[in-house]
Design an enzyme around this catalytic site. Structure first.
Site, short mmCIF file in Angstrom:
data_model
loop_
_atom_site.label_atom_id
_atom_site.label_comp_id
_atom_site.label_asym_id
_atom_site.label_seq_id
_atom_site.Cartn_x
_atom_site.Cartn_y
_atom_site.Cartn_z
N ASP A 100 39.39 37.69 45.46
CA ASP A 100 39.75 36.29 45.02
C ASP A 100 40.99 35.79 45.63
OD1 ASP A 100 40.76 34.30 42.86
OD2 ASP A 100 39.36 35.11 41.77
N ILE A 101 40.92 34.46 46.03
CA ILE A 101 41.90 33.68 46.69
C ILE A 101 43.27 33.57 45.93
CG2 ILE A 101 40.46 32.60 48.41
CD1 ILE A 101 40.83 30.00 46.65
N HIS B 196 30.07 34.28 38.67
CA HIS B 196 30.73 35.34 39.37
C HIS B 196 31.62 36.11 38.45
CE1 HIS B 196 33.28 31.77 38.89
NE2 HIS B 196 34.52 32.48 38.90
N LEU B 197 31.57 37.44 38.69
CA LEU B 197 32.29 38.51 37.74
C LEU B 197 33.56 38.61 38.62
CD1 LEU B 197 32.30 40.81 35.94
CD2 LEU B 197 31.19 42.40 37.87
N HIS B 198 34.38 38.63 37.49
CA HIS B 198 35.83 38.97 37.92
C HIS B 198 36.08 40.49 38.01
CE1 HIS B 198 37.77 34.88 38.34
NE2 HIS B 198 36.76 34.80 37.69
#
Length: 185
Positions: free
Chosen positions: A75-76, A144-146
């Site tokens: 993740d950015i 999207h899965l964190h």
């Protein structure tokens, strides 16, 4: 109307690309892009979606996992020392557009996230937060899965942003429970 359009985009499980070898190139021809290959194989690809571009190698990103169906990358704006995103290469709008038959897609995403954590040296999978932002609280309109670890080292603001089962973030277990309660198609 937007919900119906989103639901129409997600009708089948994420398809597996045909592993057949690519045809031989003629002199002067360039290799087809992963997005073009995916499109030719029937995988829906949104040319304007950053996660579609990343998943289909149209954007230069350090991919921690990549296969026929999924991609995983950092993740950015990390909310934990290890914060990864697992995305399907097929464009799926968000977790609200999923149906009961997509439980296996979510489970595969979890498996990939856990494997990437273990490859990164995270052995305590009990100190991990896995989940999805619940619409309309999604900054990117692509499922999207964190994957966050260690959850115990998340700062205050990250604990709020990724607070389990809040109005804006849903854990994997809660999402699967919701999907299983949906009627069969």
């Amino acid at each position: 109307m937007a919900a119906a359009a989103a639901a129409a985009e997600v009708e089948a499980e994420v398809p597996v690309l045909d592993p057949a070898p690519a045809p031989a190139r003629r002199e002067g021809e360039t290799e087809a892009s992963p997005a073009a290959t995916a499109a030719a194989a029937g995988v829906e690809f949104n040319k304007k979606c950053i996660f579609c571009k990343i998943g289909n190698k149209e954007e230069s990103v350090d991919l921690l996992h990549w296969d026929e169906q999924f991609a995983c990358f950092r993740d950015i704006r990390p909310g934990a020392p290890h914060h990864y995103l697992v995305v399907p290469r097929k464009h799926i709008v968000n977790c609200k557009s999923l149906k009961k038959e997509h439980v296996s897609v979510v489970q595969k995403m979890v498996n990939i996230g856990e494997n990437v954590l273990q490859q990164s040296g995270i052995d305590d999978l009990a100190d991990v937060r896995l989940g999805f932002h619940w619409p309309p609280f999604c900054t990117i309109a692509h499922l999207h899965l964190h994957v966050l670890a260690p959850a115990s080292q998340m700062r205050f603001i990250s604990r709020m942003i990724y607070r389990p089962n809040s109005y804006w973030f849903i854990t994997v277990d809660q999402l699967i429970k919701k999907l299983m309660s949906l009627p069969d198609n």
